[in-house]
Structures are given as structure tokens and as C-alpha cells.
Design a protein around this motif. Structure first.
Motif, PDB file in Angstrom:
ATOM      1  N   GLU A   1       0.853  -1.271  -0.147  1.00 18.30           N
ATOM      2  CA  GLU A   1       0.471  -0.133  -0.249  1.00 18.30           C
ATOM      3  C   GLU A   1       0.903   1.414   0.330  1.00 18.30           C
ATOM      4  OE1 GLU A   1      -2.659  -0.402  -0.939  1.00 18.30           O
ATOM      5  OE2 GLU A   1      -3.656  -1.688   0.039  1.00 18.30           O
ATOM      6  N   ARG A   2       1.463   1.258   0.619  1.00 22.33           N
ATOM      7  CA  ARG A   2       2.912   1.920   0.931  1.00 22.33           C
ATOM      8  C   ARG A   2       3.597   2.980  -0.515  1.00 22.33           C
ATOM      9  NH1 ARG A   2       8.132   2.835   4.873  1.00 22.33           N
ATOM     10  NH2 ARG A   2       9.065   5.038   3.997  1.00 22.33           N
ATOM     11  N   LEU A   3       4.031   1.601  -1.422  1.00 25.07           N
ATOM     12  CA  LEU A   3       4.878   1.229  -2.754  1.00 25.07           C
ATOM     13  C   LEU A   3       3.572   2.357  -3.960  1.00 25.07           C
ATOM     14  CD1 LEU A   3       6.715   1.015  -4.644  1.00 25.07           C
ATOM     15  CD2 LEU A   3       5.867  -0.899  -5.145  1.00 25.07           C
ATOM     16  N   LEU A   4       2.531   1.664  -4.004  1.00 24.70           N
ATOM     17  CA  LEU A   4       1.340   1.501  -4.492  1.00 24.70           C
ATOM     18  C   LEU A   4       0.801   3.627  -4.264  1.00 24.70           C
ATOM     19  CD1 LEU A   4      -1.610  -0.940  -4.485  1.00 24.70           C
ATOM     20  CD2 LEU A   4      -0.420  -0.097  -6.647  1.00 24.70           C
ATOM     21  N   ALA A   5       0.913   4.614  -2.887  1.00 25.56           N
ATOM     22  CA  ALA A   5       1.021   5.740  -2.603  1.00 25.56           C
ATOM     23  C   ALA A   5       1.407   6.573  -3.940  1.00 25.56           C
ATOM     24  CB  ALA A   5       0.498   6.003  -1.384  1.00 25.56           C
ATOM     25  N   THR A   6       3.032   5.943  -3.894  1.00 26.56           N
ATOM     26  CA  THR A   6       3.726   6.314  -4.820  1.00 26.56           C
ATOM     27  C   THR A   6       3.295   5.724  -5.865  1.00 26.56           C
ATOM     28  OG1 THR A   6       5.606   6.878  -2.656  1.00 26.56           O
ATOM     29  CG2 THR A   6       6.150   7.079  -4.878  1.00 26.56           C
ATOM     30  N   LEU A   7       3.763   4.805  -6.074  1.00 24.33           N
ATOM     31  CA  LEU A   7       3.721   4.374  -7.137  1.00 24.33           C
ATOM     32  C   LEU A   7       2.139   4.855  -8.577  1.00 24.33           C
ATOM     33  CD1 LEU A   7       5.014   2.607  -9.758  1.00 24.33           C
ATOM     34  CD2 LEU A   7       3.308   1.102  -8.859  1.00 24.33           C
ATOM     35  N   GLU A   8       1.161   4.675  -7.566  1.00 27.21           N
ATOM     36  CA  GLU A   8       0.326   5.308  -8.696  1.00 27.21           C
ATOM     37  C   GLU A   8       0.002   6.953  -9.316  1.00 27.21           C
ATOM     38  OE1 GLU A   8      -3.056   4.578 -11.271  1.00 27.21           O
ATOM     39  OE2 GLU A   8      -2.476   3.195  -9.235  1.00 27.21           O
ATOM     40  N   PRO A   9       0.322   8.011  -8.459  1.00 26.51           N
ATOM     41  CA  PRO A   9      -0.138   8.994  -9.348  1.00 26.51           C
ATOM     42  C   PRO A   9       1.428   8.962 -10.352  1.00 26.51           C
ATOM     43  CG  PRO A   9       0.702   9.404  -7.313  1.00 26.51           C
ATOM     44  CD  PRO A   9       0.504   7.527  -7.674  1.00 26.51           C
ATOM     45  N   ALA A  10       2.910   8.728  -9.803  1.00 24.17           N
ATOM     46  CA  ALA A  10       4.062   8.167 -11.419  1.00 24.17           C
ATOM     47  C   ALA A  10       3.330   7.718 -12.401  1.00 24.17           C
ATOM     48  CB  ALA A  10       4.969   8.201  -9.783  1.00 24.17           C
ATOM     49  N   LEU A  11       2.889   6.584 -12.074  1.00 26.11           N
ATOM     50  CA  LEU A  11       2.673   6.282 -13.014  1.00 26.11           C
ATOM     51  C   LEU A  11       2.144   6.706 -14.120  1.00 26.11           C
ATOM     52  CD1 LEU A  11       3.067   1.990 -12.238  1.00 26.11           C
ATOM     53  CD2 LEU A  11       4.878   3.521 -13.926  1.00 26.11           C
ATOM     54  N   ALA A  12       0.552   6.865 -13.673  1.00 28.28           N
ATOM     55  CA  ALA A  12      -0.860   8.002 -14.345  1.00 28.28           C
ATOM     56  C   ALA A  12      -0.079   8.966 -14.638  1.00 28.28           C
ATOM     57  CB  ALA A  12      -1.408   8.417 -13.199  1.00 28.28           C
ATOM     58  N   GLY A  13       0.277   9.711 -14.472  1.00 29.92           N
ATOM     59  CA  GLY A  13       1.843  10.841 -14.903  1.00 29.92           C
ATOM     60  C   GLY A  13       2.163  11.013 -16.061  1.00 29.92           C
ATOM     61  N   ILE A  14       3.013   9.754 -16.034  1.00 30.53           N
ATOM     62  CA  ILE A  14       3.913   8.940 -17.339  1.00 30.53           C
ATOM     63  C   ILE A  14       2.755   8.774 -18.130  1.00 30.53           C
ATOM     64  CG2 ILE A  14       4.527   6.784 -17.933  1.00 30.53           C
ATOM     65  CD1 ILE A  14       6.849   6.846 -15.342  1.00 30.53           C
ATOM     66  N   GLU A  15       2.039   8.224 -17.826  1.00 30.24           N
ATOM     67  CA  GLU A  15       1.006   7.428 -18.876  1.00 30.24           C
ATOM     68  C   GLU A  15      -0.204   8.699 -19.981  1.00 30.24           C
ATOM     69  OE1 GLU A  15      -1.975   4.876 -17.035  1.00 30.24           O
ATOM     70  OE2 GLU A  15      -0.624   3.246 -17.253  1.00 30.24           O
ATOM     71  N   ALA A  16      -0.539   9.801 -19.045  1.00 29.62           N
ATOM     72  CA  ALA A  16      -0.688  11.490 -19.519  1.00 29.62           C
ATOM     73  C   ALA A  16      -0.569  11.612 -20.111  1.00 29.62           C
ATOM     74  CB  ALA A  16      -1.461  11.828 -18.183  1.00 29.62           C
ATOM     75  N   GLU A  17       1.662  11.721 -19.628  1.00 29.01           N
ATOM     76  CA  GLU A  17       2.324  12.238 -20.516  1.00 29.01           C
ATOM     77  C   GLU A  17       2.785  11.298 -21.723  1.00 29.01           C
ATOM     78  OE1 GLU A  17       4.964  15.063 -21.838  1.00 29.01           O
ATOM     79  OE2 GLU A  17       3.392  15.347 -20.449  1.00 29.01           O
ATOM     80  N   LEU A  18       2.779  10.162 -22.178  1.00 32.34           N
ATOM     81  CA  LEU A  18       2.766   9.243 -23.531  1.00 32.34           C
ATOM     82  C   LEU A  18       2.014   9.930 -24.608  1.00 32.34           C
ATOM     83  CD1 LEU A  18       3.774   5.730 -21.543  1.00 32.34           C
ATOM     84  CD2 LEU A  18       4.737   8.066 -23.435  1.00 32.34           C
ATOM     85  N   ALA A  19       0.364   9.816 -23.498  1.00 31.76           N
ATOM     86  CA  ALA A  19      -1.286  10.042 -24.588  1.00 31.76           C
ATOM     87  C   ALA A  19      -0.886  11.069 -25.179  1.00 31.76           C
ATOM     88  CB  ALA A  19      -2.158  10.099 -23.594  1.00 31.76           C
ATOM     89  N   SER A  20      -0.366  12.597 -24.031  1.00 31.26           N
ATOM     90  CA  SER A  20      -0.325  13.591 -24.266  1.00 31.26           C
ATOM     91  C   SER A  20       0.839  13.904 -25.947  1.00 31.26           C
ATOM     92  CB  SER A  20      -0.390  14.528 -23.801  1.00 31.26           C
ATOM     93  OG  SER A  20       0.383  15.875 -24.196  1.00 31.26           O
TER      94      SER A  20
END
Length: 295
Positions: A65-84
Motif C-alpha cells: 500500500e505504501r508503494l502504491l501511494a507513490t507509484l500510482e500517481p507517478a505511473l498515471a502521470g507518465i501515461e498521461a504524458e505519453l498520451a499527450s
């Protein structure tokens, strides 16, 4: 970050979201065995378990859960940038620099730029309006617009305007007072409104009829380097002027100016866009070509 570690984090995120190795494998398009191996390698790399496994479910533990708290926004940001970035690839971008004289800019270039920017707002266009001769290579332009007769031989030329025609006009009151010319040579006795080019000279007025070409050197006290100022001077009754037909056609139709010697003003080939043979044609430049051809 090593590629295998990033892959493991992506797999962990999918398993945590699906709460199932089977569903996560389907989501990622991999086998369940490959997914399980990726999770084991990740946990071995970190030295800590991230998931609690039961026969019915898989859930992140406290460390997970601790790792997910950091990982989720980071990967979501990368995916958003790739889509952009993918969206940007679909929307051509770049800068185009073009030079043209005033009349060519109004008649051909401006409508093309508007059409291009409305369709592709990511493209930037810089237009320089200048009636002088411009060496587009030396001055860093991508292209220019000129009449065909003034183009260098090593340029690619694309016609971008319909046939053009010159017109000799003055106010009806002026012609009534000073007399209408019967032939081009008669213009020499009139105070003509002339154009001074960037090289400092004034060109003769060129005429053609039945295959006969004639250049008449006219004089007058009103000299401008702008066709629209010449038109205004003619409308004020200063004297006759010699301009592109479309610059004066509205005034002629309204009866404010009267045209003479129309039979001596033959149509001629219009403007061409020109650019170097060796120019690398970017997608933005190709779209600019399409836009200006449609003018």
C-alpha cells in the motif's frame, strides 16, 4: 531505473488493482506465469513482500500500500504524458517563415495562413511582408511568393494564384478634365501615380496587345512604395495609376475609379510559391503547401 524493475512495478500495480493474477495477466496481455515471475523478481529486488496471497484473492500488504501511494500517481502521470505526446504527433507542429510582397500577402498568403492555423493550431507561421528582392536561403526563410519571371532557376516553383491582370485607372472627373488616353503612349502627358521599388527605381508600365509589347516610362510627382496608397491617391483625383486589377475592382464597380486601356492589359501568369530544391519538407511545410494551393 532498470527496465526489468519498471516492468515489475507496472505488473505490481495491475495485480493490486485487479486483486487477481489471472485478471491482471489478461489486462496486460501476458501469461499468468510471466506475471507471477515478474512479481517474485520485484519482491526479491526490494527485499520485501508486497502482496498477501490467499486461495481466493491477492491484496497489497502494508508495504505494498505504501508503494502504491507513490507509484500510482507517478505511473498515471507518465501515461498521461505519453498520451499527450501521441496526441502531439497527430497534430503537426513546427515553424514556417515566409516572405511575400504586400499584394501577394493580401491575395494569397494571408488566406492560406488563416486556413492552416485554423486546422493546425500547433503550427506557427511567421510572415514577412516586403516588396524588395529577398534571398530566402541567405535570410533564413522557408519559402517566398513572387511572380514567375522573378524566380531563380534553382528553385522549385508552385503556382498559388489565378491569372492576374493590371489596370490603369483614375477618377471619372480626372479623365473628363484631362482626357482619356487612346494608346499607352498618351500616358506620358499625365501626372501619373507611380510605384518605387525597394531598389529605388520606378518601373515602366508594361502593356501588350495582339502580341505587341510596349513599356511606357511615365512621370508624376506622386511616388509611393505601397499599392494601396497609390489607390487612395488615385481616388483623391491626383492622377492615373497602374495597379493589380483586384486592388481597384471594387472602386471601379462603384464608379469611383474609371478604367482605361483595358484592351492593352493582357492577363499574365500569377504568383508562385518558391523554395530551394534541397529543402527538407517537414510535415508542417507540406500542410502549408496544401493550404496555399487551395487559396
Amino acid at each position: 531505473m532498470r527496465p526489468e524493475l519498471l516492468n515489475g512495478l507496472t505488473v505490481f500495480r495491475a495485480v493490486a488493482a485487479e486483486r487477481s493474477f489471472t485478471r491482471a495477466a489478461t489486462r496486460l496481455g501476458v501469461t499468468q506465469s510471466a506475471l507471477s515471475q515478474a512479481i517474485r523478481r520485484l519482491e526479491a529486488e526490494l527485499g520485501i513482500r508486497l502482496l498477501d496471497r490467499t486461495t481466493r484473492s491477492v491484496t497489497p500488504n502494508a508495504a505494498g500500500e505504501r508503494l502504491l501511494a507513490t507509484l500510482e500517481p507517478a505511473l498515471a502521470g507518465i501515461e498521461a504524458e505519453l498520451a499527450s505526446l501521441a496526441d502531439l504527433a497527430e497534430r503537426p507542429a513546427g515553424r514556417i517563415r515566409v516572405t511575400a510582397g504586400r499584394h501577394a500577402a493580401d491575395a494569397v498568403l494571408a488566406p492560406a495562413i488563416v486556413r492552416l492555423l485554423q486546422a493546425y493550431p500547433s503550427i506557427a507561421v511567421e510572415a514577412s511582408v516586403d516588396d524588395r528582392y529577398v534571398d530566402i536561403v541567405a535570410e533564413g526563410f522557408d519559402a517566398g511568393i513572387r511572380l514567375r519571371e522573378r524566380l531563380e532557376n534553382d528553385m522549385i516553383a508552385v503556382r498559388v494564384s489565378p491569372t492576374l491582370r493590371m489596370a490603369v485607372v483614375a477618377t471619372p472627373a480626372y479623365w473628363s478634365l484631362h482626357g482619356r488616353p487612346a494608346a499607352p503612349e498618351d500616358l506620358r502627358r499625365h501626372p501619373c501615380i507611380t510605384f518605387r521599388s525597394a531598389d529605388g527605381g520606378t518601373r515602366p508600365w508594361e502593356f501588350e496587345k495582339d502580341g505587341r509589347e510596349l513599356a511606357v516610362k511615365v512621370g508624376g510627382s506622386a511616388v509611393f512604395n505601397d499599392a494601396y496608397l497609390m489607390r487612395e491617391a488615385a481616388l483623391a483625383g491626383v492622377g492615373p495609376t497602374y495597379l493589380m486589377e483586384d486592388v481597384v475592382d471594387v472602386a471601379v464597380e462603384a464608379g469611383l475609379l474609371e478604367r482605361v486601356l483595358a484592351d492593352w492589359c493582357e492577363p499574365f501568369e500569377g504568383y508562385h510559391l518558391y523554395y530551394p530544391h534541397k529543402r527538407h519538407q517537414t510535415q508542417a511545410f507540406q500542410l502549408f503547401l496544401e493550404a496555399i494551393r487551395a487559396t
